[in-house]
Enzyme design. Structure first.
Site, short mmCIF file in Angstrom:
data_model
loop_
_atom_site.label_atom_id
_atom_site.label_comp_id
_atom_site.label_asym_id
_atom_site.label_seq_id
_atom_site.Cartn_x
_atom_site.Cartn_y
_atom_site.Cartn_z
N LYS A 45 0.83 -1.21 0.00
CA LYS A 45 0.00 0.00 0.00
C LYS A 45 0.86 1.26 0.00
CE LYS A 45 -4.22 -1.81 1.96
NZ LYS A 45 -5.13 -1.81 3.13
N LYS A 145 6.79 6.95 -2.00
CA LYS A 145 6.64 7.00 -0.55
C LYS A 145 7.37 5.77 0.01
CE LYS A 145 1.95 8.86 -1.17
NZ LYS A 145 0.50 8.60 -1.10
C1 BG6 Z 1 -0.72 3.70 -4.64
C2 BG6 Z 1 -1.26 2.38 -4.14
O1 BG6 Z 1 -1.66 4.70 -4.45
O2 BG6 Z 1 -0.38 3.61 -6.01
C3 BG6 Z 1 -0.26 1.27 -4.42
O3 BG6 Z 1 -1.50 2.46 -2.74
C4 BG6 Z 1 0.07 1.26 -5.92
O4 BG6 Z 1 -0.81 0.05 -4.01
C5 BG6 Z 1 0.60 2.62 -6.34
O5 BG6 Z 1 1.04 0.26 -6.20
C6 BG6 Z 1 0.94 2.72 -7.82
O6 BG6 Z 1 -0.25 2.63 -8.56
P1 BG6 Z 1 -0.34 2.43 -10.13
O7 BG6 Z 1 -1.80 2.66 -10.41
O8 BG6 Z 1 0.52 3.48 -10.75
O9 BG6 Z 1 0.13 1.06 -10.43
#
Ligand code: BG6
Ligand code: MG
Length: 226
Positions: A45, A145
């Site tokens: 997360k 993060k």
């Molecule tokens: C975050 C999520 O907001 O976005 C993560 O909490 C996720 O779990 C990350 O891996 C990246 O997201 P995306 O949509 O670019 O794969």
């Protein structure tokens, strides 16, 4: 220092997309031949797509080339995009519209601070975009993060200093990023997981932004009153 803005993580704070990320990662794990449970998923997360994949592969004890990693991340993202492409405003988490309306009525600035490169699709599908002055997402950041980059960029876009911003986060990595960025942080979710936040609440339901402001201005360490 007077608080002038609330900065919101997106996935898990404003919308329940965390469940779709989990479904897609679990499907990838299953194709790779191992189980991936919700407790293990907690580590993913808030962290970027590639960092999430690294954690997943570590859990499964799997070693692959850089090229294969790129391919796996793409496969997972395609499943995830399919899941979010039919999202509706009904998937905005309980209490969020009311909290955002009150935040803006209180004269506070608002920003989305998400690691997700899929932020524009989610904002468009749910209609959440209208509540925000600034959006900083994974398409603009280079450090995931717990690095505070995403929050510092939002503060800079709003022409505010870090100490004038309060962050709302559901991920441990996000709470750490906010604190490293010298911002106060309200954890959304479990006290056990988010114990470093200044205050943890289960969700934004029945929360009043004015109470958040009061609690923050009266307390410099842990916030106990709401
Ligand atoms: C975050 C999520 O907001 O976005 C993560 O909490 C996720 O779990 C990350 O891996 C990246 O997201 P995306 O949509 O670019 O794969
Ligand atoms: Mg989140």
């Amino acid at each position: 220092m007077e608080i002038k803005a609330f900065l919101f993580d997106l996935d898990g704070v404003l919308v329940d997309t965390a469940k779709y990320h989990y479904l897609a990662w679990r499907k990838l794990a299953s194709q790779l031949g191992f189980e991936f449970n919700e407790e293990q998923n907690e580590r993913l997360k808030g962290v970027s797509r590639m960092a999430s994949l690294e954690i997943l592969l570590e859990v499964g004890g799997i070693h692959v080339s850089e090229q294969e990693k790129q391919h796996m991340a793409e496969v997972k993202n395609n499943w995830y995009v399919q899941l979010i492409s039919s999202m509706t405003p009904d998937e905005i988490l309980p209490g969020v519209p009311e909290f955002l309306n009150k935040t803006r009525q209180a004269g506070l600035k608002t920003a989305i601070c998400s690691a997700s490169k899929n932020t524009p699709v989610i904002l468009e599908r749910t209609g959440l975009g209208k509540w925000f002055d600034v959006v900083v997402d994974g398409n603009r950041t280079s450090r995931a993060k717990p690095d505070p980059e995403v929050f510092l960029l939002a503060a800079s876009d709003l022409h505010l200093s870090a100490s004038e911003c309060v962050v709302f986060e559901d991920a441990e990595a996000g709470v750490e990023a906010a604190l490293r960025g010298n911002m106060r942080c309200i954890g959304i979710g479990s006290e056990e997981i988010l114990s470093k936040a200044n205050k943890v609440v289960p969700n934004l339901k029945n929360m009043d932004p004015l109470d958040v402001l009061k609690a923050i201005q009266n307390n410099h360490e842990k916030i106990n009153s709401f």
